[in-house]
Design a protein around this motif. Structure first.
Motif, PDB file in Angstrom:
ATOM      1  N   PHE A  32       0.854  -1.179   0.000  1.00 34.01           N
ATOM      2  CA  PHE A  32       0.000   0.000   0.000  1.00 34.01           C
ATOM      3  C   PHE A  32       0.895   1.237   0.000  1.00 34.01           C
ATOM      4  O   PHE A  32       2.106   1.158  -0.135  1.00 34.01           O
ATOM      5  CB  PHE A  32      -0.929  -0.002   1.216  1.00 34.01           C
ATOM      6  N   GLY A  33       0.309   2.401   0.199  1.00 31.63           N
ATOM      7  CA  GLY A  33       1.091   3.619   0.259  1.00 31.63           C
ATOM      8  C   GLY A  33       1.373   4.209  -1.109  1.00 31.63           C
ATOM      9  O   GLY A  33       0.946   3.693  -2.148  1.00 31.63           O
ATOM     10  N   ARG A  34       2.110   5.330  -1.124  1.00 27.16           N
ATOM     11  CA  ARG A  34       2.427   6.017  -2.361  1.00 27.16           C
ATOM     12  C   ARG A  34       3.421   5.203  -3.183  1.00 27.16           C
ATOM     13  O   ARG A  34       4.267   4.503  -2.652  1.00 27.16           O
ATOM     14  CB  ARG A  34       3.035   7.390  -2.069  1.00 27.16           C
ATOM     15  N   ALA A  35       3.313   5.332  -4.481  1.00 29.36           N
ATOM     16  CA  ALA A  35       4.258   4.658  -5.365  1.00 29.36           C
ATOM     17  C   ALA A  35       5.534   5.481  -5.476  1.00 29.36           C
ATOM     18  O   ALA A  35       5.506   6.711  -5.433  1.00 29.36           O
ATOM     19  CB  ALA A  35       3.639   4.471  -6.751  1.00 29.36           C
ATOM     20  N   SER A  36       6.648   4.802  -5.588  1.00 30.84           N
ATOM     21  CA  SER A  36       7.946   5.433  -5.787  1.00 30.84           C
ATOM     22  C   SER A  36       8.692   4.658  -6.862  1.00 30.84           C
ATOM     23  O   SER A  36       8.271   3.572  -7.279  1.00 30.84           O
ATOM     24  CB  SER A  36       8.745   5.463  -4.484  1.00 30.84           C
ATOM     25  N   LEU A  37       9.816   5.221  -7.295  1.00 28.24           N
ATOM     26  CA  LEU A  37      10.607   4.544  -8.315  1.00 28.24           C
ATOM     27  C   LEU A  37      11.072   3.182  -7.809  1.00 28.24           C
ATOM     28  O   LEU A  37      11.064   2.192  -8.548  1.00 28.24           O
ATOM     29  CB  LEU A  37      11.804   5.410  -8.704  1.00 28.24           C
ATOM     30  N   LYS A  38      11.449   3.123  -6.541  1.00 28.57           N
ATOM     31  CA  LYS A  38      11.919   1.864  -5.975  1.00 28.57           C
ATOM     32  C   LYS A  38      10.807   0.821  -5.938  1.00 28.57           C
ATOM     33  O   LYS A  38      11.022  -0.345  -6.288  1.00 28.57           O
ATOM     34  CB  LYS A  38      12.459   2.093  -4.565  1.00 28.57           C
ATOM     35  N   SER A  39       9.605   1.235  -5.530  1.00 19.42           N
ATOM     36  CA  SER A  39       8.500   0.272  -5.451  1.00 19.42           C
ATOM     37  C   SER A  39       8.079  -0.193  -6.842  1.00 19.42           C
ATOM     38  O   SER A  39       7.730  -1.361  -7.036  1.00 19.42           O
ATOM     39  CB  SER A  39       7.316   0.903  -4.719  1.00 19.42           C
ATOM     40  N   VAL A  40       8.100   0.722  -7.821  1.00 21.56           N
ATOM     41  CA  VAL A  40       7.737   0.335  -9.185  1.00 21.56           C
ATOM     42  C   VAL A  40       8.751  -0.664  -9.746  1.00 21.56           C
ATOM     43  O   VAL A  40       8.386  -1.668 -10.380  1.00 21.56           O
ATOM     44  CB  VAL A  40       7.637   1.577 -10.084  1.00 21.56           C
ATOM     45  N   LEU A  41      10.039  -0.406  -9.508  1.00 21.35           N
ATOM     46  CA  LEU A  41      11.074  -1.332  -9.984  1.00 21.35           C
ATOM     47  C   LEU A  41      10.950  -2.684  -9.286  1.00 21.35           C
ATOM     48  O   LEU A  41      11.135  -3.733  -9.918  1.00 21.35           O
ATOM     49  CB  LEU A  41      12.454  -0.731  -9.749  1.00 21.35           C
ATOM     50  N   ALA A  42      10.641  -2.669  -7.994  1.00 27.10           N
ATOM     51  CA  ALA A  42      10.502  -3.934  -7.275  1.00 27.10           C
ATOM     52  C   ALA A  42       9.314  -4.738  -7.780  1.00 27.10           C
ATOM     53  O   ALA A  42       9.352  -5.970  -7.816  1.00 27.10           O
ATOM     54  CB  ALA A  42      10.361  -3.667  -5.774  1.00 27.10           C
ATOM     55  N   THR A  43       8.234  -4.046  -8.184  1.00 32.35           N
ATOM     56  CA  THR A  43       7.043  -4.743  -8.664  1.00 32.35           C
ATOM     57  C   THR A  43       7.201  -5.227 -10.097  1.00 32.35           C
ATOM     58  O   THR A  43       6.861  -6.370 -10.420  1.00 32.35           O
ATOM     59  CB  THR A  43       5.821  -3.811  -8.570  1.00 32.35           C
ATOM     60  N   GLN A  44       7.724  -4.363 -10.956  1.00 38.92           N
ATOM     61  CA  GLN A  44       7.807  -4.694 -12.381  1.00 38.92           C
ATOM     62  C   GLN A  44       9.121  -5.359 -12.762  1.00 38.92           C
ATOM     63  O   GLN A  44       9.236  -5.869 -13.879  1.00 38.92           O
ATOM     64  CB  GLN A  44       7.631  -3.430 -13.225  1.00 38.92           C
ATOM     65  N   GLY A  45      10.105  -5.372 -11.865  1.00 40.69           N
ATOM     66  CA  GLY A  45      11.387  -6.000 -12.180  1.00 40.69           C
ATOM     67  C   GLY A  45      11.269  -7.466 -12.555  1.00 40.69           C
ATOM     68  O   GLY A  45      11.819  -7.891 -13.590  1.00 40.69           O
ATOM     69  N   PRO A  46      10.556  -8.291 -11.752  1.00 42.49           N
ATOM     70  CA  PRO A  46      10.396  -9.699 -12.156  1.00 42.49           C
ATOM     71  C   PRO A  46       9.669  -9.860 -13.491  1.00 42.49           C
ATOM     72  O   PRO A  46      10.007 -10.768 -14.269  1.00 42.49           O
ATOM     73  CB  PRO A  46       9.585 -10.297 -11.003  1.00 42.49           C
ATOM     74  N   ILE A  47       8.688  -8.998 -13.776  1.00 42.18           N
ATOM     75  CA  ILE A  47       7.989  -9.085 -15.064  1.00 42.18           C
ATOM     76  C   ILE A  47       8.957  -8.799 -16.207  1.00 42.18           C
ATOM     77  O   ILE A  47       8.976  -9.503 -17.226  1.00 42.18           O
ATOM     78  CB  ILE A  47       6.809  -8.100 -15.096  1.00 42.18           C
ATOM     79  N   VAL A  48       9.780  -7.758 -16.036  1.00 48.03           N
ATOM     80  CA  VAL A  48      10.761  -7.424 -17.067  1.00 48.03           C
ATOM     81  C   VAL A  48      11.756  -8.562 -17.245  1.00 48.03           C
ATOM     82  O   VAL A  48      12.150  -8.898 -18.372  1.00 48.03           O
ATOM     83  CB  VAL A  48      11.476  -6.106 -16.715  1.00 48.03           C
TER      84      VAL A  48
END
Length: 463
Positions: free
Chosen positions: A257-273
């Motif tokens: 939860f919480g605000r999105a940040s560059l770190k959180s986006v990379l952590a979420t989309q990194g495995p997909i990439v």
């Protein structure tokens, strides 16, 4: 220390390793029975006996793998914590768990295949599936890059394995048994190293099992206080919390939860990439298009996997009240009016914020793979329908133990339905209407779950 006294009834002291194994499996123990049932049902299909044996054994092995992932994660986390606490006979208990797991997950289910005259191969395959599940939750996330490198390097081997050679390898009981032993040895080596680590590792170096269970983060959860708030680097804190109560609610709820940040986006989309890069590297050339076509079938599941973090976090808070869920209702800055509506809207926003980038990435891979136009419609429809169904089931199961079991069954059914739908070539007349109905059903479940939360004195109270 056990709660059962040493002089208690003998029935409480029988096979403690077996009882622990069954308790660790929980609802996933039904997967073993489901695998046996599917293997027997496949034999009733009007197909060749050899194909029926292979298909039935494959389905049973997949069920065993998922069972080993769930039960193995719990047992491995327990073993590591026990070793760190210097508890006696941890190694002996681990061997006992392994023996009972071999009996329950391989020796007994393989009886279904005994009349086919290939009992040894069935035992080896089921044992290899269980070993693969344990190995998968034993490796740290950084090894995905190693897997990508090995997959790419395999294309430049000096020799080539044809289909006949691979078929002979996977149907050889000694080779499959050796593969199972190798996977178990690698898992044991990783856990031996983890048990002797003095400090907690990072997110990329902690085994997946401990990340799933939070087994190594108990001390961190204690230090983080009510709600198990994540550090500021994981859940960034804004400067206008007084004017943004939902932002304060997201920070209090913690990871996911919480605000999105560059770190959180990379952590979420990194495995997909990483998965897409692996597919692209393995899909070069004429043979690669076939690999890409197979990969496209799993795209909706990857989209859904990126949206699971807030759902799992919310479930964990309700299942483990010790994390401080009840205390969150007393924190200042949280929504004073309609807290249930704020919680539901925050959950929806977090799911969409995680899903949409994953959907864009996988749609781009579909363009690279040359997918037809109906595929993209089906990708969007199955992704949103699956997310709506998952979210609605989670909201309904927050205050109902019976609904949790029903939700697990329905989630498995949705996953199987997505795989079955994507196996059929896009453009079939029934696909879009069926998933339109599924999307409407998910929306109805979501609305019903939100209404049940609004009807309570406070959505976080258990009574």
């Amino acid at each position: 220390m056990s709660a059962i006294p040493a002089h208690g009834p003998a029935r409480y002291r029988r096979a403690p390793a077996l009882r622990t194994l069954v308790a660790a499996g929980g609802w996933s123990n039904g997967l073993i029975l489901s695998g046996m049932a599917l293997a027997m049902l496949v034999r009733l299909l009007p197909i060749d006996e050899g194909k029926a044996f292979g298909l039935g054994l494959s389905l049973a092995t997949v069920c065993t793998t998922f069972w080993a992932m769930l039960a193995g994660a719990r047992l491995a986390g327990t073993a590591v914590q026990s070793a760190r606490l210097r508890m006696p006979r941890v190694g002996r208990l681990g061997l006992a768990w392994l023996g009972w797991a071999l009996l329950l997950a391989a020796l007994l289910p393989a009886v279904v295949f005994m009349d086919a005259g290939r009992y040894g191969l069935a035992v080896a395959a089921l044992a290899c599936g269980a070993a693969l599940g344990i190995f998968w939750v034993s490796i740290p996330p950084w090894t995905m890059w190693l897997v990508i490198g090995l997959g790419v390097a395999a294309r430049w081997l000096p020799f080539e394995l044809d289909g006949a050679a691979l078929r002979a390898a996977v149907t050889s009981a000694p080779l499959v048994a050796c593969a199972a032993l190798a996977l178990l040895a690698a898992s044991a080596l990783g856990w031996w190293r983890e048990a002797r680590r003095t400090g907690n590792g990072g997110a990329w170096s902690t085994p997946i099992a401990l990340s799933m269970l939070g087994g190594m983060n108990w001390s961190q959860a204690w230090q983080q206080g009510p709600g198990g708030q994540a550090p500021a680097g994981d859940t960034p804190v804004g400067s206008n919390l007084r004017r943004e109560p939902r932002q304060a609610l997201g920070i209090a709820l913690g990871p996911g939860f919480g605000r999105a940040s560059l770190k959180s986006v990379l952590a979420t989309q990194g495995p997909i990439v990483a998965v897409i890069v692996l597919w692209v590297l393995l899909g070069v050339g004429a043979e690669g298009r076939g690999a890409s076509d197979v990969s496209l079938k799993f795209a909706p599941l990857l989209v859904l996997s990126s949206a699971l973090a807030p759902l799992l976090r919310l479930q964990a808070l309700y299942l483990r009240p010790g994390l401080g869920l009840h205390e969150l209702a007393l924190l200042p800055g949280l929504p004073a009016r309609a807290p249930a509506q704020s919680l539901v809207m925050l959950l929806l926003r977090c799911i969409l914020a995680r899903m949409l980038p994953s959907l864009a990435l996988l749609a781009g891979f579909g363009l690279y793979a040359g997918a037809p136009a109906p595929y993209f419609q089906l990708l969007v429809w199955t992704s949103f329908a699956g997310a709506a169904l998952f979210g609605g089931l989670v909201l309904l199961s927050l205050h109902s133990k019976a609904m949790r079991g029903v939700a697990i069954v329905l989630v498995v059914a949705v996953i199987l339905a997505i795989l079955a739908t994507m196996t059929v070539p896009p453009g079939a007349g029934w696909q879009m209407p069926a998933w339109s109905v599924a999307l409407l059903a998910g929306t109805a479940l979501w609305s019903l779950g939100a209404a049940r939360l609004r009807a309570r004195p406070h959505p976080w109270l258990q009574n």
